[in-house]
Design an enzyme around this catalytic site. Structure first.
Site, PDB file in Angstrom:
ATOM      1  N   CYS A 141       1.064   2.740  -1.471  1.00 45.40           N
ATOM      2  CA  CYS A 141       1.634   1.995  -2.599  1.00 45.40           C
ATOM      3  C   CYS A 141       1.636   0.503  -2.291  1.00 45.40           C
ATOM      4  CB  CYS A 141       3.056   2.474  -2.873  1.00 45.40           C
ATOM      5  SG  CYS A 141       3.845   1.608  -4.261  1.00 45.40           S
ATOM      6  N   PRO A 142       0.906  -0.308  -3.049  1.00 43.43           N
ATOM      7  CA  PRO A 142       0.901  -1.751  -2.793  1.00 43.43           C
ATOM      8  C   PRO A 142       2.245  -2.407  -3.085  1.00 43.43           C
ATOM      9  CG  PRO A 142      -0.279  -1.248  -4.824  1.00 43.43           C
ATOM     10  CD  PRO A 142       0.009   0.066  -4.172  1.00 43.43           C
TER      11      PRO A 142
END
Length: 356
Positions: A165-166
């Site tokens: 997840c950025p």
């Protein structure tokens, strides 16, 4: 379990390029933090301190707001800085086996090297490829435990990887999946609370009954909270669905493969033990800590109970019937691998543990 973590490795770059990449990976996190800091100013200062006149309403709003903010920020912190679960060194091929694997003339010979090594060390590898081969990571040079996948961003194989997840600059996986879900839940509740308590003042704004420059902060914080709530509700609902089915995001798109009815077949429900037991696997069996951002997940991230039993596997796949399990006599010590591949003990302070 260590709760600190550095940014993913960028050893293939050096100098300014490496620094720029590291900074770029933190930009989504910095953006979220900036929004939260601004919303704190808009809600606490502009709305509650400078606009709301009722002491009772002001006190109630601030109390609930700060409780939600603490839970939200705590969950977010844990999601970001909890170290991913590294594959234990027992899964790594030693030099002799690695040389035999790489020099094997055929795929069958390679398969035999992996099968022999897994059998010798009793590795839990019931998940296979479509051809029944043991899953092996060519980059990390080790056998993949069940539900483990290689993350190209982290450059590591990650235990029960869900996705990278950025927005948290981290892999969502076995060690922090509970924190990630709580982060989504508390962020959604936070946004709904802010939107619902500022709605009255939005209406007053449109009636030209709200004075001062702070009215624009109140107006914007309402729309920003609504925007984030809409984006969060679908993601939160999706992960609640995954929890109740005991799937990861990867497994929902690419079902794991088990030996079923004398053949290797995909089965999205292969890890499902029933909705409640699936929930317990993530949140633990200590009800008081279900919704607190502390690690309570059951198991070790390496082996998992499965609902499938095949007569030819001789008990390799565990039964999902928990009703006859002597929970109280099961141990409470689990092990996770650190970056060096060494096992570290994790003590789950509860009366039950996962039967794996």
């Amino acid at each position: 379990m260590h709760m600190s973590r550095m940014a993913p490795s960028t050893s293939y770059l050096s100098g300014p390029c490496s620094l720029c990449l590291r900074v770029a990976k933190w930009l989504p996190v910095i953006f979220i933090v900036a929004i939260v800091v601004w919303s704190y100013y808009a809600y606490v200062i502009q709305l509650n301190i400078l606009t709301i006149e009722s002491i009772v309403k002001k006190t109630l709003y601030l109390l609930v707001y700060h409780v939600l903010l603490i839970l939200f920020a705590w969950s977010y912190w844990q999601t970001i800085f909890t170290e991913i679960g590294y594959v234990p060194k027992q899964f790594r091929l030693p030099p002799a086996e690695l040389e035999a694997y790489e020099c094997a003339p055929t795929e069958g010979d390679r398969r035999e090297v992996l099968e022999r090594f897994a059998a010798k060390h009793g590795l839990p590898v019931s998940n296979r490829t479509m051809t029944g081969d043991i899953r092996y990571c060519e980059k990390c040079c080790h056998i993949k435990p069940d539900r483990c996948h290689h993350c190209s961003v982290c450059g590591e194989c990650v235990l029960k990887m869900d996705h990278h997840c950025p927005w948290v600059n981290n892999c969502v996986s076995f060690t922090n999946y509970k924190f990630f879900v709580l982060f989504l839940a508390y962020a959604f509740i936070y946004c709904i609370f802010v939107a619902s308590t500022t709605l009255e003042y939005l209406i007053r704004f449109w009636r030209s009954d709200l004075q001062g420059a702070g009215k624009f902060h109140i107006l914007f914080v309402f729309f920003v909270s609504i925007m984030f709530a809409i984006s969060l509700v679908s993601l939160l609902g999706y992960h609640i669905f995954l929890i109740l089915r005991n799937r990861s995001t990867i497994e929902s798109f690419r079902a794991p493969i088990f030996y079923i009815n004398h053949s290797w077949s995909q089965d999205k429900e292969g890890f499902s033990l029933g909705a409640f037991n699936n929930f317990l696997e993530i949140f633990g069996d200590g009800r008081r800590r279900w919704f607190v951002p502390v690690f309570t997940s059951l198991g070790d991230g390496v082996s998992y109970p499965q609902r499938c039993i095949d007569e030819d596997m001789d008990g390799l796949l565990a039964s999902s019937d928990y009703s006859n399990t002597d929970w109280d006599n099961l141990g409470h010590h689990h092990f996770l691998a650190n970056r060096d591949g060494n096992l570290e003990e994790v003590i789950v302070e509860s009366t039950h543990t996962n039967p794996v």
